[in-house]
Design an enzyme around this catalytic site. Structure first.
Site, short mmCIF file in Angstrom:
data_model
loop_
_atom_site.label_atom_id
_atom_site.label_comp_id
_atom_site.label_asym_id
_atom_site.label_seq_id
_atom_site.Cartn_x
_atom_site.Cartn_y
_atom_site.Cartn_z
N HIS A 94 33.86 34.91 45.79
CA HIS A 94 33.79 33.62 46.47
C HIS A 94 33.96 33.70 47.99
O HIS A 94 33.78 32.70 48.68
CB HIS A 94 34.84 32.67 45.88
CG HIS A 94 34.35 31.25 45.77
ND1 HIS A 94 35.04 30.29 45.08
CD2 HIS A 94 33.26 30.63 46.26
CE1 HIS A 94 34.40 29.12 45.17
NE2 HIS A 94 33.30 29.31 45.88
N ASP A 128 37.13 24.93 41.36
CA ASP A 128 37.85 26.21 41.37
C ASP A 128 39.25 26.02 40.79
O ASP A 128 39.83 24.93 40.88
CB ASP A 128 37.97 26.68 42.84
CG ASP A 128 38.08 28.18 43.01
OD1 ASP A 128 37.51 28.71 43.99
OD2 ASP A 128 38.74 28.85 42.16
N HIS A 168 41.47 27.80 42.11
CA HIS A 168 42.13 28.19 43.36
C HIS A 168 41.57 27.41 44.55
O HIS A 168 40.42 26.98 44.53
CB HIS A 168 41.92 29.68 43.61
CG HIS A 168 42.20 30.55 42.43
ND1 HIS A 168 41.21 30.94 41.54
CD2 HIS A 168 43.34 31.09 41.96
CE1 HIS A 168 41.74 31.68 40.58
NE2 HIS A 168 43.03 31.79 40.80
N ASP A 194 41.38 28.77 47.69
CA ASP A 194 40.65 29.71 48.56
C ASP A 194 40.81 29.33 50.03
O ASP A 194 39.85 29.44 50.81
CB ASP A 194 39.16 29.76 48.18
CG ASP A 194 38.95 30.28 46.76
OD1 ASP A 194 37.77 30.34 46.34
OD2 ASP A 194 39.94 30.60 46.10
N HIS A 246 38.37 36.62 49.30
CA HIS A 246 37.85 35.56 48.42
C HIS A 246 38.88 34.44 48.23
O HIS A 246 38.56 33.39 47.71
CB HIS A 246 37.36 36.10 47.08
CG HIS A 246 38.45 36.47 46.11
ND1 HIS A 246 38.23 36.49 44.76
CD2 HIS A 246 39.74 36.86 46.29
CE1 HIS A 246 39.35 36.85 44.14
NE2 HIS A 246 40.28 37.08 45.05
N ASP A 302 33.13 28.00 41.36
CA ASP A 302 33.76 29.26 40.96
C ASP A 302 33.99 29.14 39.46
O ASP A 302 34.71 28.25 39.01
CB ASP A 302 35.09 29.39 41.71
CG ASP A 302 35.84 30.69 41.41
OD1 ASP A 302 36.58 31.14 42.28
OD2 ASP A 302 35.66 31.23 40.30
N ASP A 324 35.82 30.48 37.51
CA ASP A 324 37.21 30.51 37.03
C ASP A 324 37.85 29.12 37.03
O ASP A 324 38.99 28.95 36.61
CB ASP A 324 38.07 31.55 37.75
CG ASP A 324 38.41 31.17 39.19
OD1 ASP A 324 38.58 32.11 40.00
OD2 ASP A 324 38.52 29.97 39.53
N GLU A 362 31.74 34.30 41.13
CA GLU A 362 32.81 35.00 40.41
C GLU A 362 32.50 35.33 38.94
O GLU A 362 33.43 35.54 38.17
CB GLU A 362 34.15 34.26 40.56
CG GLU A 362 34.64 34.15 42.00
CD GLU A 362 35.35 35.39 42.57
OE1 GLU A 362 35.52 36.37 41.82
OE2 GLU A 362 35.70 35.37 43.76
N1 LIG Z 1 45.25 32.65 46.00
C1 LIG Z 1 44.98 34.04 45.51
C2 LIG Z 1 43.78 34.03 44.54
C3 LIG Z 1 42.46 33.90 45.23
C4 LIG Z 1 41.31 33.55 44.28
C5 LIG Z 1 40.04 33.53 44.76
B1 LIG Z 1 38.86 32.92 43.95
O1 LIG Z 1 39.10 31.50 43.73
O2 LIG Z 1 37.64 33.01 44.72
O3 LIG Z 1 38.70 33.54 42.65
C6 LIG Z 1 44.75 34.95 46.70
O4 LIG Z 1 44.70 34.46 47.83
O5 LIG Z 1 44.62 36.17 46.48
MN LIG Z 2 38.98 30.90 41.67
MN LIG Z 3 37.07 30.73 44.36
#
Ligand SMILES: N[C@@H](CC/C=C/[B-](O)(O)O)C(=O)O
Ligand SMILES: [Mn+2]
Ligand SMILES: [Mn+2]
Ligand SMILES: [Mn+2]
Length: 301
Positions: free
Chosen positions: A98, A121, A123, A125, A138, A225, A227, A270
């Site tokens: 992402h 998402d 998250h 991000d 990401h 995303d 997830d 993702e």
């Molecule tokens: N908040 C966590 C998880 C990040 C997740 C990223 B994704 O939403 O793109 O999967 C981090 O900063 O490592």
């Molecule tokens: Mn995510």
């Molecule tokens: Mn994401």
């Protein structure tokens, strides 16, 4: 109408191998023909080849991992996505991790400066160089897009083109402490899984759009995303979190965004076909394709 598929085999924003294989699995599952079936003219000039930067030439900057690589890839993605959007095409970016959204949304905003972003998402991000624990970029794209946090010179090309009242989240359930503070301090609208449970997905999407697109007159960039979906629905993804969106809730969001007639760009991110077992990988790839179809006009009746 033309949809331009931008295959981005990229994993530099996070540590797990395999997410760079997402695009090829989505295309090989028949996505091009599926979109043609929906009446789209489909442009797909092959998956983008990103120039490698060796780890030796790309040491961490503070905590940030692969910063130069992520920056260079996102900058090239911004040009590609912006180019398609300026051509009046609808860019469909297939990830890849992402962090790529730093590029896709920069590209969209270049062609549609008034666009709003609907970010689906688990998250947020939105970590900055100061708040990130993992250093995985990401988890950071939104902070660069809205222009908060200490400047990182390698990312100077990212303009703070996204206003904080032009992004809304749906599906959040795994937010870092620093991110919670950033969301609060910047008054960024976020509908977590609590809100989805409380109001139902239909009301949540309506409230989300009322916030970022009150007159339903702004182009929409949907960044999905996978997830955000419950791991039982999309198991093969790098950062799964329990208690996610159901299959239908995920598809409802895409259908409702399509119904606005305002979709300007779409990201399906993702999908990592190397994490689950065979059945789980097939399921996750299939859901990536069906989300794309729903966002691009496939209806149930
Ligand atoms: N908040 C966590 C998880 C990040 C997740 C990223 B994704 O939403 O793109 O999967 C981090 O900063 O490592
Ligand atoms: Mn995510
Ligand atoms: Mn994401
Ligand atoms: Mn292209």
């Amino acid at each position: 109408k033309t949809v331009a598929i931008v295959g981005c085999p990229f994993r530099g924003g996070q540590p797990k191998l395999g997410v760079d294989k997402g695009p090829i699995h989505l295309v090989e599952a028949g996505l091009v023909d599926q979109l043609k079936e929906l009446g789209w003219n489909v442009k797909f000039d092959g998956h983008h080849q990103f120039e490698e930067i060796s780890a030796a030439d790309d040491p961490p900057i503070g905590k940030l991992k692969n910063p130069r690589l992520v920056s260079k890839v996102c900058e090239s993605v911004a040009k590609v996505v912006g180019g398609h959007a300026e051509n009046g095409e609808l860019p469909l970016t297939l990830g890849g991790d992402h962090s790529l959204a730093m590029g896709t949304i920069s590209g969209t905003l270049k062609a549609h400066p008034d666009a709003c972003v609907v970010w689906i998402d688990a998250h947020a991000d939105i970590n900055t160089a100061e708040t990130t624990d993992s250093g995985n970029i990401h988890g950071m794209p939104v902070s660069f897009l809205i222009g908060i946090g200490e400047k990182v010179s390698e990312f100077a090309w990212v303009k703070p083109a996204l206003k904080t009242n032009r992004i809304v989240y749906i599906g959040l359930r795994d937010i870092d402490a620093g991110e919670k503070r950033i969301l609060r301090e910047n008054n960024i609208k976020a509908f977590s899984m609590h809100h989805v449970d409380k109001y139902g997905i239909g009301k949540v999407v309506e409230m989300a759009l009322d916030h970022v697109n009150p007159n339903r007159d702004l182009p929409i960039h949907l960044s999905f995303d996978v997830d955000a979906l419950d791991p039982s629905v999309a198991p093969s993804t790098g950062t799964p979190v329990r208690g996610g969106l159901s299959f239908r809730e995920g598809h409802y969001i895409c259908e409702a965004i399509w119904e606005t007639g305002l979709l300007a760009a779409l990201d399906i991110m993702e999908v990592n076909p190397s994490l689950a077992d065979g059945e789980g990988v097939a399921q996750t790839v299939a859901v990536g394709c069906s989300l794309a179809r729903s966002a691009l006009g496939e209806t149930l009746l």
